[in-house]
Write a protein that holds these residues in place. Structure first.
Motif, PDB file in Angstrom:
ATOM      1  N   ASP A 166      -2.254  -6.535   6.222  1.00  0.00           N
ATOM      2  CA  ASP A 166      -1.899  -7.648   7.109  1.00  0.00           C
ATOM      3  C   ASP A 166      -2.198  -8.956   6.383  1.00  0.00           C
ATOM      4  O   ASP A 166      -3.346  -9.356   6.256  1.00  0.00           O
ATOM      5  CB  ASP A 166      -2.712  -7.556   8.406  1.00  0.00           C
ATOM      6  N   GLU A 167      -1.160  -9.607   5.893  1.00  0.00           N
ATOM      7  CA  GLU A 167      -1.284 -10.863   5.128  1.00  0.00           C
ATOM      8  C   GLU A 167      -2.288 -10.712   3.966  1.00  0.00           C
ATOM      9  O   GLU A 167      -3.240 -11.493   3.851  1.00  0.00           O
ATOM     10  CB  GLU A 167      -1.721 -12.004   6.056  1.00  0.00           C
ATOM     11  N   PRO A 168      -2.096  -9.728   3.097  1.00  0.00           N
ATOM     12  CA  PRO A 168      -3.092  -9.470   2.048  1.00  0.00           C
ATOM     13  C   PRO A 168      -3.183 -10.567   0.995  1.00  0.00           C
ATOM     14  O   PRO A 168      -4.149 -10.622   0.241  1.00  0.00           O
ATOM     15  CB  PRO A 168      -2.608  -8.162   1.425  1.00  0.00           C
ATOM     16  N   THR A 169      -2.162 -11.442   0.928  1.00  0.00           N
ATOM     17  CA  THR A 169      -2.156 -12.487  -0.104  1.00  0.00           C
ATOM     18  C   THR A 169      -2.390 -13.878   0.477  1.00  0.00           C
ATOM     19  O   THR A 169      -2.195 -14.880  -0.216  1.00  0.00           O
ATOM     20  CB  THR A 169      -0.817 -12.477  -0.870  1.00  0.00           C
ATOM     21  N   ALA A 170      -2.827 -13.960   1.725  1.00  0.00           N
ATOM     22  CA  ALA A 170      -2.920 -15.255   2.402  1.00  0.00           C
ATOM     23  C   ALA A 170      -3.852 -16.230   1.698  1.00  0.00           C
ATOM     24  O   ALA A 170      -3.615 -17.435   1.712  1.00  0.00           O
ATOM     25  CB  ALA A 170      -3.368 -15.053   3.847  1.00  0.00           C
ATOM     26  N   SER A 171      -4.920 -15.722   1.084  1.00  0.00           N
ATOM     27  CA  SER A 171      -5.899 -16.606   0.452  1.00  0.00           C
ATOM     28  C   SER A 171      -5.734 -16.668  -1.066  1.00  0.00           C
ATOM     29  O   SER A 171      -6.617 -17.158  -1.765  1.00  0.00           O
ATOM     30  CB  SER A 171      -7.321 -16.145   0.787  1.00  0.00           C
ATOM     31  N   LEU A 172      -4.596 -16.191  -1.578  1.00  0.00           N
ATOM     32  CA  LEU A 172      -4.369 -16.149  -3.021  1.00  0.00           C
ATOM     33  C   LEU A 172      -3.325 -17.182  -3.441  1.00  0.00           C
ATOM     34  O   LEU A 172      -2.425 -17.524  -2.664  1.00  0.00           O
ATOM     35  CB  LEU A 172      -3.890 -14.759  -3.446  1.00  0.00           C
ATOM     36  N   ASP A 173      -3.441 -17.666  -4.681  1.00  0.00           N
ATOM     37  CA  ASP A 173      -2.407 -18.560  -5.182  1.00  0.00           C
ATOM     38  C   ASP A 173      -1.159 -17.737  -5.509  1.00  0.00           C
ATOM     39  O   ASP A 173      -1.177 -16.502  -5.483  1.00  0.00           O
ATOM     40  CB  ASP A 173      -2.897 -19.346  -6.400  1.00  0.00           C
ATOM     41  N   SER A 174      -0.054 -18.421  -5.808  1.00  0.00           N
ATOM     42  CA  SER A 174       1.236 -17.745  -5.968  1.00  0.00           C
ATOM     43  C   SER A 174       1.210 -16.685  -7.065  1.00  0.00           C
ATOM     44  O   SER A 174       1.741 -15.583  -6.900  1.00  0.00           O
ATOM     45  CB  SER A 174       2.334 -18.767  -6.277  1.00  0.00           C
ATOM     46  N   SER A 175       0.566 -17.012  -8.186  1.00  0.00           N
ATOM     47  CA  SER A 175       0.516 -16.071  -9.307  1.00  0.00           C
ATOM     48  C   SER A 175      -0.265 -14.826  -8.946  1.00  0.00           C
ATOM     49  O   SER A 175       0.185 -13.690  -9.197  1.00  0.00           O
ATOM     50  CB  SER A 175      -0.109 -16.756 -10.528  1.00  0.00           C
ATOM     51  N   ARG A 176      -1.429 -15.010  -8.335  1.00  0.00           N
ATOM     52  CA  ARG A 176      -2.262 -13.867  -7.963  1.00  0.00           C
ATOM     53  C   ARG A 176      -1.606 -13.063  -6.838  1.00  0.00           C
ATOM     54  O   ARG A 176      -1.687 -11.829  -6.821  1.00  0.00           O
ATOM     55  CB  ARG A 176      -3.640 -14.349  -7.528  1.00  0.00           C
ATOM     56  N   ALA A 177      -0.939 -13.742  -5.911  1.00  0.00           N
ATOM     57  CA  ALA A 177      -0.246 -13.052  -4.826  1.00  0.00           C
ATOM     58  C   ALA A 177       0.828 -12.126  -5.383  1.00  0.00           C
ATOM     59  O   ALA A 177       0.974 -10.979  -4.937  1.00  0.00           O
ATOM     60  CB  ALA A 177       0.368 -14.062  -3.865  1.00  0.00           C
ATOM     61  N   GLN A 178       1.564 -12.619  -6.375  1.00  0.00           N
ATOM     62  CA  GLN A 178       2.610 -11.802  -6.984  1.00  0.00           C
ATOM     63  C   GLN A 178       2.003 -10.591  -7.686  1.00  0.00           C
ATOM     64  O   GLN A 178       2.550  -9.483  -7.626  1.00  0.00           O
ATOM     65  CB  GLN A 178       3.417 -12.635  -7.972  1.00  0.00           C
ATOM     66  N   GLN A 179       0.862 -10.768  -8.333  1.00  0.00           N
ATOM     67  CA  GLN A 179       0.187  -9.651  -8.999  1.00  0.00           C
ATOM     68  C   GLN A 179      -0.233  -8.585  -7.996  1.00  0.00           C
ATOM     69  O   GLN A 179      -0.091  -7.380  -8.251  1.00  0.00           O
ATOM     70  CB  GLN A 179      -1.022 -10.168  -9.761  1.00  0.00           C
ATOM     71  N   VAL A 180      -0.765  -9.018  -6.843  1.00  0.00           N
ATOM     72  CA  VAL A 180      -1.203  -8.066  -5.818  1.00  0.00           C
ATOM     73  C   VAL A 180      -0.010  -7.281  -5.277  1.00  0.00           C
ATOM     74  O   VAL A 180      -0.082  -6.059  -5.091  1.00  0.00           O
ATOM     75  CB  VAL A 180      -1.947  -8.799  -4.680  1.00  0.00           C
TER      76      VAL A 180
END
Length: 223
Positions: A166-180
């Motif tokens: 549930d929104e696992p990338t909400a607290s990540l920047d764009s680069s890190r969100a893409q990695q996740v």
């Protein structure tokens, strides 16, 4: 056979004039090796859908089958054991135990686990999520992104077949969100897990196999 299946599941709150249909009758299935993305506005029913699917709350009507077994007739202890064995939850709030270091979060999973199935390699998870340097840190000494990545690692460590994010990338920047998201794609496709990700960032949906929109309690497949 689907890993998990909803059959005519709905969720209502209140009654009479105050009746709210948080989730309208829904049929849904998740298969091994499948990565599904769900998006929709706040209050549309996404979290209700996910918590019912994860057996964290009961539907008003309908059935939820996990590996073909009807969970609606299970007692709370059986459901708890099934959740721990089959599900990995990644929530918007990291939900790490505040008095345990990152390393100790994994040890807690070891202590609570009753399953004999092989766990995912802890060091591999720490490396892939870039957490090696903070394994001895408490959650209060982690950045928001590190807490979220630690929560993802802990959720995957027990080697669940079904991963609900549930929104696992909400607290990540764009680069890190893409990695996740790339990591979740790898987990689904290479390890044959079923992954569902709720997100407000529609750019991340390109990596998923199927996309659903949730609006006003209705779940509609977009592709």
């Amino acid at each position: 056979m689907s890993l998990i299946e909803m059959i005519n599941v709905n969720r209502q709150y209140g009654s009479g004039r105050t009746l709210v249909e948080a989730l309208h009758p829904t049929n849904f299935s998740l298969n091994s090796g499948e990565f599904i993305g769900i998006y929709g506005p706040s209050g549309s029913g996404k979290t209700t859908f996910l918590t019912i699917l994860g057996l964290l709350q009961s539907p008003t009507q309908g059935k939820i089958l996990v590996n073909g077994k009807d969970t609606t007739k299970m007692n709370s202890r059986t459901k708890t054991d099934l959740r721990f064995d089959q599900f990995g939850f990644v929530l918007q709030a990291s939900n790490l135990i505040p008095f345990l270091t990152v390393k100790e979060q994994f040890k807690l999973v070891d202590k609570l686990s009753t399953s004999k199935k092989e766990k995912m390699n802890r060091n591999t998870l720490l490396h892939l999520l870039d957490l090696q340097s903070v394994v001895n840190n408490y959650p209060s000494n982690l950045s928001g992104g590190e807490r979220q990545r630690a929560a993802i690692a802990r959720a995957l460590y027990n080697n669940p077949n079904i991963i609900l994010a549930d929104e696992p990338t909400a607290s990540l920047d764009s680069s890190r969100a893409q990695q996740v998201v790339e990591f979740l794609t790898q987990i689904a496709h290479e390890s044959q897990k079923g992954v569902i990700m709720i997100t407000h960032d529609t750019r991340l949906l390109a990596a998923t196999d199927h996309v659903y929109e949730m609006r006003d309690g209705y779940l509609n497949q977009q592709r």
